[in-house]
Design a protein around this motif. Sequence first.
Motif, PDB file in Angstrom:
ATOM      1  N   THR A   1     137.867  41.735   9.269  1.00  0.00           N
ATOM      2  CA  THR A   1     139.255  41.150   8.720  1.00  0.00           C
ATOM      3  C   THR A   1     140.467  41.322   9.898  1.00  0.00           C
ATOM      4  O   THR A   1     140.534  42.463  10.572  1.00  0.00           O
ATOM      5  CB  THR A   1     139.781  41.782   7.491  1.00  0.00           C
ATOM      6  N   VAL A   2     141.278  40.315  10.186  1.00  0.00           N
ATOM      7  CA  VAL A   2     142.423  40.299  10.945  1.00  0.00           C
ATOM      8  C   VAL A   2     143.916  40.344  10.116  1.00  0.00           C
ATOM      9  O   VAL A   2     143.613  39.332   9.222  1.00  0.00           O
ATOM     10  CB  VAL A   2     142.529  39.348  11.751  1.00  0.00           C
ATOM     11  N   VAL A   3     144.598  41.154   9.802  1.00  0.00           N
ATOM     12  CA  VAL A   3     145.590  40.963   8.901  1.00  0.00           C
ATOM     13  C   VAL A   3     147.129  40.771   9.718  1.00  0.00           C
ATOM     14  O   VAL A   3     147.294  41.448  10.826  1.00  0.00           O
ATOM     15  CB  VAL A   3     146.181  42.235   8.443  1.00  0.00           C
ATOM     16  N   GLY A   4     147.743  39.521   9.463  1.00  0.00           N
ATOM     17  CA  GLY A   4     148.852  39.104  10.202  1.00  0.00           C
ATOM     18  C   GLY A   4     148.283  37.929  11.248  1.00  0.00           C
ATOM     19  O   GLY A   4     147.539  38.052  11.986  1.00  0.00           O
ATOM     20  N   ALA A   5     148.709  36.783  10.806  1.00  0.00           N
ATOM     21  CA  ALA A   5     148.305  35.492  11.476  1.00  0.00           C
ATOM     22  C   ALA A   5     149.194  35.113  12.422  1.00  0.00           C
ATOM     23  O   ALA A   5     149.238  33.703  12.755  1.00  0.00           O
ATOM     24  CB  ALA A   5     147.752  34.385  10.506  1.00  0.00           C
ATOM     25  N   GLY A   6     150.123  35.906  13.058  1.00  0.00           N
ATOM     26  CA  GLY A   6     151.076  35.233  13.950  1.00  0.00           C
ATOM     27  C   GLY A   6     150.255  35.021  15.417  1.00  0.00           C
ATOM     28  O   GLY A   6     148.869  34.942  15.400  1.00  0.00           O
ATOM     29  N   ASN A   7     151.004  35.340  16.472  1.00  0.00           N
ATOM     30  CA  ASN A   7     150.238  35.045  17.853  1.00  0.00           C
ATOM     31  C   ASN A   7     149.176  36.163  18.105  1.00  0.00           C
ATOM     32  O   ASN A   7     148.097  35.654  18.391  1.00  0.00           O
ATOM     33  CB  ASN A   7     151.567  35.121  18.889  1.00  0.00           C
ATOM     34  N   VAL A   8     149.458  37.301  17.824  1.00  0.00           N
ATOM     35  CA  VAL A   8     148.469  38.230  18.057  1.00  0.00           C
ATOM     36  C   VAL A   8     147.246  38.309  17.099  1.00  0.00           C
ATOM     37  O   VAL A   8     146.031  38.209  17.582  1.00  0.00           O
ATOM     38  CB  VAL A   8     149.088  39.790  18.257  1.00  0.00           C
ATOM     39  N   GLY A   9     147.521  38.239  15.841  1.00  0.00           N
ATOM     40  CA  GLY A   9     146.433  37.947  14.903  1.00  0.00           C
ATOM     41  C   GLY A   9     145.736  36.805  14.927  1.00  0.00           C
ATOM     42  O   GLY A   9     144.297  36.771  14.732  1.00  0.00           O
ATOM     43  N   GLY A  10     146.435  35.511  15.255  1.00  0.00           N
ATOM     44  CA  GLY A  10     145.423  34.151  15.402  1.00  0.00           C
ATOM     45  C   GLY A  10     144.521  34.340  16.675  1.00  0.00           C
ATOM     46  O   GLY A  10     143.725  33.770  16.573  1.00  0.00           O
ATOM     47  N   THR A  11     145.217  34.909  17.667  1.00  0.00           N
ATOM     48  CA  THR A  11     144.469  34.961  18.766  1.00  0.00           C
ATOM     49  C   THR A  11     143.380  35.946  18.744  1.00  0.00           C
ATOM     50  O   THR A  11     142.175  36.021  19.378  1.00  0.00           O
ATOM     51  CB  THR A  11     145.252  35.343  20.118  1.00  0.00           C
ATOM     52  N   VAL A  12     143.276  37.275  17.838  1.00  0.00           N
ATOM     53  CA  VAL A  12     142.498  37.957  17.734  1.00  0.00           C
ATOM     54  C   VAL A  12     141.096  37.197  16.904  1.00  0.00           C
ATOM     55  O   VAL A  12     140.007  37.485  17.314  1.00  0.00           O
ATOM     56  CB  VAL A  12     142.865  39.305  16.820  1.00  0.00           C
TER      57      VAL A  12
ATOM     58  N   ALA B   1     138.827  46.295  10.161  1.00  0.00           N
ATOM     59  CA  ALA B   1     140.335  45.580   9.822  1.00  0.00           C
ATOM     60  C   ALA B   1     140.960  45.667  11.198  1.00  0.00           C
ATOM     61  O   ALA B   1     141.379  46.827  11.580  1.00  0.00           O
ATOM     62  CB  ALA B   1     141.028  45.738   8.828  1.00  0.00           C
ATOM     63  N   VAL B   2     141.623  44.839  11.814  1.00  0.00           N
ATOM     64  CA  VAL B   2     142.743  44.776  12.959  1.00  0.00           C
ATOM     65  C   VAL B   2     143.926  44.438  12.022  1.00  0.00           C
ATOM     66  O   VAL B   2     144.201  43.271  11.751  1.00  0.00           O
ATOM     67  CB  VAL B   2     142.264  43.759  14.206  1.00  0.00           C
ATOM     68  N   ILE B   3     145.064  45.422  12.252  1.00  0.00           N
ATOM     69  CA  ILE B   3     146.260  45.152  11.603  1.00  0.00           C
ATOM     70  C   ILE B   3     147.197  44.914  12.297  1.00  0.00           C
ATOM     71  O   ILE B   3     147.506  45.730  13.490  1.00  0.00           O
ATOM     72  CB  ILE B   3     146.499  46.476  10.651  1.00  0.00           C
ATOM     73  N   THR B   4     147.673  43.684  12.597  1.00  0.00           N
ATOM     74  CA  THR B   4     148.806  43.276  13.508  1.00  0.00           C
ATOM     75  C   THR B   4     149.939  42.924  12.710  1.00  0.00           C
ATOM     76  O   THR B   4     151.231  42.467  13.396  1.00  0.00           O
ATOM     77  CB  THR B   4     148.353  41.991  14.306  1.00  0.00           C
ATOM     78  N   SER B   5     150.102  43.021  11.341  1.00  0.00           N
ATOM     79  CA  SER B   5     151.226  42.600  10.441  1.00  0.00           C
ATOM     80  C   SER B   5     152.192  43.516  10.657  1.00  0.00           C
ATOM     81  O   SER B   5     152.028  44.478  11.077  1.00  0.00           O
ATOM     82  CB  SER B   5     150.850  42.399   9.247  1.00  0.00           C
ATOM     83  N   GLY B   6     153.657  42.806  10.793  1.00  0.00           N
ATOM     84  CA  GLY B   6     154.785  43.610  10.920  1.00  0.00           C
ATOM     85  C   GLY B   6     155.854  42.697  11.610  1.00  0.00           C
ATOM     86  O   GLY B   6     155.348  41.511  11.824  1.00  0.00           O
TER      87      GLY B   6
END
Length: 313
Positions: free
Chosen positions: A7-18, A75-80
């Motif tokens: 799971t990748v949380v946060g679909a911004g630039n970092v999350g989307g690219t992960v 889970a990779v958490i990039t949200s914030g």
Amino acid sequence: MGRPKITVVGAGNVGGTVAQRLAEKNAYDVVLVDIVPGIPQGKALDITQAGPVCGYSTRVVGTNGYDETAGSSIAVITSGIPRKPGMSRDELLATNAKIVKTVVRELVSRSPNIILILVTNPLDAMVHVARQVSGLPKSRVLGMAGVLDTARLRSFVAEELNVPGTEVQAMVLGGHGDTMVPLVRQTTVTGKPITDRLAPDRLAALIKRTQDGGAEIVGLLKTGSAFYAPSASAVDMVEAIMNDQKRVVPCAMLCEGEYGLKDVIVGVPVTLGRSGGESIVEYDLTAEERTALQASADAVRDLCAVVDRLLTA
């Protein structure tokens, strides 16, 4: 058996690219979570449609909830949120701590065996929050910063000496930011000590550039921050864990006496394997490196005390 779920949380630039980099591994099911309607769904669809061209058949799901994350291995958490103009550090800290708190609760309630990799800044403090909220053992709550800082140093050294980046080995410890501690004696180029190849003043300049690495990119982009190297670094950790590589990488993890540090989360060399951060590897440090690491840990401690105060306020 289906593929393991990441799971990748946060679909911004970092999350989307992960999510994209994970999909390209063709080894996992990927779930992309974000609170903004349409964003994770759209990015998941886009990544899926690249599959036939790039040769992968990864199942990528975008969602605004957490039910699809059930049974996740990692889970990779990039949200914030990034710091906005006029926003105090404490405001940023409080906002991101609350976001991480909510995210971690949602994830752990559905995936009790999950391993968390935090990317949200301020990194070390967010790992502290995730540990408190999740109740997970320290081996399963890690922070991604050291891999990125090390990659930046390696790339600068490679450029300076005109060698491939893969030929440069380095280890950067400490907090993520200007208190990071590069271990010069562990830094080698084609197996030879960096000090044989670079004059002290040039090496010092490259270390300074590494410490300011994120700020340099923010200054150039003006409306965003780095995401290609951070996402690659997070995926490197996922791969080391999922493939049980027993590879030593620098990441943020709770120290309980290692390097003379007690009850503080800071970047240290960690053996990554299928159960997460399996052990902290202790290198011999010079007195100077030990002092710098202690100062870095003290800065993290202060930050964590602020977070605790803000969360109980």
